[in-house]
Design a protein around this motif. Structure first.
Motif, mmCIF file in Angstrom:
data_model
loop_
_atom_site.group_PDB
_atom_site.id
_atom_site.type_symbol
_atom_site.label_atom_id
_atom_site.label_comp_id
_atom_site.label_asym_id
_atom_site.label_seq_id
_atom_site.Cartn_x
_atom_site.Cartn_y
_atom_site.Cartn_z
ATOM 1 N N GLY A 196 36.061 2.546 33.374
ATOM 2 C CA GLY A 196 37.136 2.253 32.435
ATOM 3 C C GLY A 196 38.180 1.327 33.031
ATOM 4 N N VAL A 197 38.836 0.571 32.157
ATOM 5 C CA VAL A 197 39.871 -0.367 32.587
ATOM 6 C C VAL A 197 41.094 -0.202 31.686
ATOM 7 C CG1 VAL A 197 40.499 -2.781 32.962
ATOM 8 C CG2 VAL A 197 38.152 -2.032 33.373
ATOM 9 N N LYS A 198 42.260 0.016 32.303
ATOM 10 C CA LYS A 198 43.520 0.041 31.570
ATOM 11 C C LYS A 198 44.173 -1.331 31.723
ATOM 12 C CE LYS A 198 44.586 4.968 32.243
ATOM 13 N NZ LYS A 198 45.575 5.934 32.821
ATOM 14 N N GLU A 199 44.665 -1.855 30.618
ATOM 15 C CA GLU A 199 45.269 -3.185 30.656
ATOM 16 C C GLU A 199 46.716 -3.128 30.197
ATOM 17 O OE1 GLU A 199 44.572 -7.679 28.830
ATOM 18 O OE2 GLU A 199 42.866 -6.343 29.151
ATOM 19 N N TYR A 200 47.584 -3.840 30.938
ATOM 20 C CA TYR A 200 49.000 -3.902 30.613
ATOM 21 C C TYR A 200 49.436 -5.373 30.625
ATOM 22 C CZ TYR A 200 48.720 0.977 32.167
ATOM 23 O OH TYR A 200 48.356 2.290 32.338
ATOM 24 N N HIS A 201 50.438 -5.676 29.788
ATOM 25 C CA HIS A 201 51.040 -7.012 29.777
ATOM 26 C C HIS A 201 52.519 -6.830 30.064
ATOM 27 C CE1 HIS A 201 47.678 -9.434 27.926
ATOM 28 N NE2 HIS A 201 47.232 -8.193 27.843
ATOM 29 N N MET A 202 52.905 -7.121 31.302
ATOM 30 C CA MET A 202 54.264 -6.829 31.768
ATOM 31 C C MET A 202 55.159 -8.051 31.546
ATOM 32 S SD MET A 202 53.012 -4.828 35.213
ATOM 33 C CE MET A 202 54.602 -4.167 35.688
ATOM 34 N N PRO A 203 56.222 -7.891 30.760
ATOM 35 C CA PRO A 203 57.048 -9.044 30.391
ATOM 36 C C PRO A 203 58.037 -9.450 31.485
ATOM 37 C CG PRO A 203 57.915 -7.064 29.369
ATOM 38 C CD PRO A 203 56.671 -6.652 30.104
ATOM 39 N N ALA A 204 58.513 -10.675 31.390
ATOM 40 C CA ALA A 204 59.549 -11.167 32.291
ATOM 41 C C ALA A 204 60.899 -10.612 31.862
ATOM 42 C CB ALA A 204 59.567 -12.690 32.277
ATOM 43 N N GLY A 205 61.790 -10.437 32.845
ATOM 44 C CA GLY A 205 63.133 -9.943 32.568
ATOM 45 C C GLY A 205 63.232 -8.441 32.744
ATOM 46 N N ALA A 206 64.282 -7.983 33.419
ATOM 47 C CA ALA A 206 64.416 -6.565 33.725
ATOM 48 C C ALA A 206 64.531 -5.708 32.464
ATOM 49 C CB ALA A 206 65.639 -6.347 34.627
ATOM 50 N N GLU A 207 65.334 -6.137 31.509
ATOM 51 C CA GLU A 207 65.495 -5.361 30.274
ATOM 52 C C GLU A 207 64.194 -5.330 29.480
ATOM 53 O OE1 GLU A 207 67.888 -3.427 28.781
ATOM 54 O OE2 GLU A 207 68.801 -3.486 30.784
ATOM 55 N N ASN A 208 63.518 -6.458 29.429
ATOM 56 C CA ASN A 208 62.246 -6.521 28.697
ATOM 57 C C ASN A 208 61.207 -5.603 29.338
ATOM 58 O OD1 ASN A 208 63.302 -8.444 26.961
ATOM 59 N ND2 ASN A 208 62.573 -10.153 28.204
ATOM 60 N N LEU A 209 61.155 -5.621 30.678
ATOM 61 C CA LEU A 209 60.194 -4.766 31.371
ATOM 62 C C LEU A 209 60.524 -3.294 31.137
ATOM 63 C CD1 LEU A 209 57.805 -4.402 33.284
ATOM 64 C CD2 LEU A 209 59.390 -4.605 35.206
ATOM 65 N N LYS A 210 61.800 -2.952 31.181
ATOM 66 C CA LYS A 210 62.208 -1.563 30.936
ATOM 67 C C LYS A 210 61.777 -1.114 29.534
ATOM 68 C CE LYS A 210 66.558 -0.584 30.058
ATOM 69 N NZ LYS A 210 68.010 -0.333 30.267
ATOM 70 N N THR A 211 62.032 -1.949 28.523
ATOM 71 C CA THR A 211 61.661 -1.603 27.146
ATOM 72 C C THR A 211 60.152 -1.447 27.003
ATOM 73 O OG1 THR A 211 63.597 -2.795 26.307
ATOM 74 C CG2 THR A 211 61.816 -2.361 24.737
ATOM 75 N N TYR A 212 59.421 -2.347 27.642
ATOM 76 C CA TYR A 212 57.953 -2.287 27.553
ATOM 77 C C TYR A 212 57.422 -1.001 28.179
ATOM 78 C CZ TYR A 212 53.066 -3.385 28.591
ATOM 79 O OH TYR A 212 51.695 -3.328 28.697
ATOM 80 N N LEU A 213 57.903 -0.668 29.358
ATOM 81 C CA LEU A 213 57.430 0.532 30.042
ATOM 82 C C LEU A 213 57.778 1.798 29.250
ATOM 83 C CD1 LEU A 213 58.368 -0.358 33.736
ATOM 84 C CD2 LEU A 213 56.068 -0.316 32.733
ATOM 85 N N MET A 214 58.940 1.818 28.649
ATOM 86 C CA MET A 214 59.344 2.981 27.861
ATOM 87 C C MET A 214 58.448 3.162 26.635
ATOM 88 S SD MET A 214 63.500 2.529 28.228
ATOM 89 C CE MET A 214 63.938 3.856 27.119
ATOM 90 N N LYS A 215 57.981 2.048 26.079
ATOM 91 C CA LYS A 215 57.054 2.134 24.941
ATOM 92 C C LYS A 215 55.662 2.566 25.395
ATOM 93 C CE LYS A 215 59.319 -1.245 21.910
ATOM 94 N NZ LYS A 215 59.185 -2.577 21.256
ATOM 95 N N GLN A 216 55.247 2.095 26.547
ATOM 96 C CA GLN A 216 53.921 2.444 27.055
ATOM 97 C C GLN A 216 53.865 3.909 27.494
ATOM 98 O OE1 GLN A 216 50.975 0.478 27.382
ATOM 99 N NE2 GLN A 216 52.114 -0.840 25.964
#
Length: 613
Positions: A196-216
């Motif tokens: 199995g493979v888990k895939e993530y798309h990590m955005p640029a910018g600290a706030e953007n990354l925080k929001t993305y991780l919180m959604k994931q």
């Protein structure tokens, strides 16, 4: 010996003449020996014999230097990984930079190495000390160090992935580059678990990354918010530190930077534990930022990792052209402002007397270039053990140097592809495409590295995959970069058993190509037209680092802050830029050494860039 008349390829004379042009202080040599003859000598375990016709020169020193350069070129031709152009029509900007050494015997500042550290140091010094005489010495024919590009048969490959946020320093020194800024995703991250493979798309910018991780990871949203906000605050407090501190500064540090004090001896794992991040999937994703330097989270400094993360995801970019434009533009600016560069000048030793460095001696040249100050950007083992010599150093410094763990090396596979592959349709246009096995991978790879082994296998790997041609619009290329990869036997094989070296390179290259084909680029191998490989031995030859280290001192918590080798060496007028790895760390190290040499008059003793007006 093989007969060249029956189709055995010669060592291309046009290639050697092009490589020799500008490198020798004399007309080109006439190369008579075939490449086949050289390889036969290697197979038989005999020394290489190169037959040349030499014009009658009067200067024996120049002749000696020319022969040394020729030997280096022959080695690069037999193992051409990550070296100079072999053929093709692409003109890289680095080729425009030529030596402008005037031959003076004395300079106010001599800088050893024209990588990003050396060039930044030279430009910052010029900015603050205009009209001073500055000389940069470089053993290679081009500036750039590890930030470079090279050509193979019309394909251009790069050794660097991205620019972190160094725009303030670039503006200060007046450097203009046409940069592509990544405003969307910073990284495509694939984590392999069995089939199995888990895939993530990590955005640029600290706030953007925080929001993305919180959604994931919604169950961990509060923990993620706390970690990211704390990290931003921690990094902002680093700006309040004094790298060159006085007693008052030391007394004020606990008040100005309490988070820094709290994390001086903390690993990145400790920081994740602080916020009770126990979800394995989230931890292995956050561990990505320690694996950049090939160091596991349980050993990596929490402060360095936080800084690497935030400086990389904030305004990250790359040149629209090739990466060699960055150092070449710096070198061009340095020379325009009166600085001198001497290329193909390998420093043989730093001349020391009565605790002072009085100058440097160049290989093949018995004269000494005198210097009031010297900055060495080389591996500290090379600078201090070899160029200065242990006899000129106090025993406690030698012991500290011997106990310093240098970063790992890397194994790079550079692939030139046919025009039938559509990389643009494969979602690969990121500064990083990272593929690895799950949590604990970097621990196993780093432990193997410390034992002098390589821990890579089908079930334990970590690789970055970059497709620079999607930006440069050149012929399609893919670069695979495996870290941490130890020197192992690579240097010995390259020097003593070239046939084994060639076989091992191919086997490991095929291994990494197979992994990328399996998980990221289906059918990759069927599109390969050219393969070039750089091993730890390549990096050792290219940089002079005895172990092929690519990130200077390993970013371990046991080697952070006051525990690192200091900027100031025991030789009072010899300094080394020692901050951290990568472009950001290299430039910050230069800020600190220039500030040190100017007694805090430039940057006020600050740890990060904050120059006095």
């Amino acid at each position: 010996m093989h007969d060249p008349a029956i189709g055995v390829p010669r060592l291309p004379r046009r290639v050697l003449r092009r490589r020799l042009h500008g490198r020798l202080p004399c007309p080109p040599l006439h190369i008579l020996t075939t490449k086949a003859a050289l390889l036969d000598s290697a197979d038989a375990g005999c020394p290489y014999v190169v037959l040349v016709e030499i014009a009658p020169w009067g200067d024996r020193g120049m002749l000696h230097h020319s022969i040394l350069v020729l030997c280096d070129i022959i080695h690069q031709s037999l193992d051409s990984d990550m070296g100079e152009n072999t053929m093709g029509s692409v003109m890289l900007k680095k080729t425009e930079i030529k030596s402008n050494y005037s031959g003076q015997d004395s300079y106010e500042l001599v800088i050893i190495g024209s990588g990003i550290s050396g060039l930044t140091t030279g430009l910052l010094w010029q900015k603050n000390m205009p009209n001073s005489k500055v000389l940069i010495l470089e053993k290679e024919p081009y500036p750039g160090g590890y930030v470079t590009a090279f050509e193979r048969e019309g394909y251009v490959f790069e050794t660097t992935q991205l620019f972190p946020d160094v725009t303030e320093i670039m503006d200060y020194i007046g450097l203009k580059l046409n940069l592509k800024q990544y405003t969307g995703d910073f990284m495509r991250r694939l984590v392999v678990h069995g089939d199995g493979v888990k895939e993530y798309h990590m955005p640029a910018g600290a706030e953007n990354l925080k929001t993305y991780l919180m959604k994931q990871f919604p169950d961990d949203a509060g923990k993620i918010e706390g970690l990211m906000d704390y990290s931003v605050g921690l990094f902002s407090q680093v700006r309040k530190l004094k790298a060159i501190s006085k007693l008052k500064d030391k007394l004020m540090t606990p008040l100005l930077a309490p988070r820094v004090i709290a994390n001086l001896n903390k690993t990145y794992s400790d920081l994740l534990d602080k916020f009770k991040i126990t979800n394995p999937a989230l931890r292995e994703l956050m561990d990505t930022f320690t694996s950049f330097a090939g160091v596991p989270p349980g050993r990596a400094s929490s402060i360095l990792t936080t800084g690497a993360m935030l400086s990389s995801i904030s305004r990250c970019s790359r040149p629209y052209g090739y990466f060699d434009e960055f150092p070449a533009s710096m070198a061009e600016l340095f020379q325009e402002r009166g600085g001198e560069m001497r290329l193909n000048a390998k420093v043989e030793d730093i001349v020391v007397g009565a605790g002072l460095a009085t100058g440097v001696r160049i290989q093949g040249d018995n004269s000494i270039i005198k210097a009031e100050r010297i900055v060495s950007t080389l591996d500290p083992n090379l600078t201090m053990h070899r160029l200065v010599g242990d006899e000129n150093l106090p025993p406690e410094y030698v012991e500290k140097l011997n106990n310093t763990i240098m970063s790992s090396s890397s194994f790079n596979v550079f692939l030139g592809l046919d025009d039938d592959i559509n990389l643009a349709a494969m979602d690969l246009d990121y500064p990083y495409n990272v593929i690895s096995t799950g949590i604990g991978t970097t621990d196993m790879l780093f432990d193997a590295f410390l034992k002098g082994e390589n821990g890579f296998s089908e079930t334990c790997f970590h690789m970055g995959v970059i497709c620079p041609s999607l930006t440069t619009k050149g012929k399609p290329t893919v670069t695979i970069r495996a870290v941490p990869f130890g020197p192992g036997n690579w240097i010995k094989w390259r020097e003593q058993d070239p046939e084994r070296y060639k076989v091992e390179k191919k086997e490991w290259g095929d291994f990494f190509i197979g992994l990328v084909e399996k998980y990221l680029i289906p059918g990759l191998s069927s599109h390969i037209k050219l393969t070039d490989i750089a091993t730890p031995a390549t990096y050792a030859r290219y940089s002079g680092s005895p172990t092929g280290s690519i990130y200077d001192m390993a970013s371990l918590v046991t080697q952070f802050g006051p525990k690192r080798l200091p900027l100031q060496t025991p030789i009072s007028n010899l300094v080394q830029p020692k901050f951290s790895h990568g472009i950001y760390g290299s430039m910050m190290g230069s800020v600190q050494v220039v500030d040190l040499m100017l007694d805090r008059k430039f940057n006020g003793g600050n740890s990060l860039f904050n120059p006095r007006s």
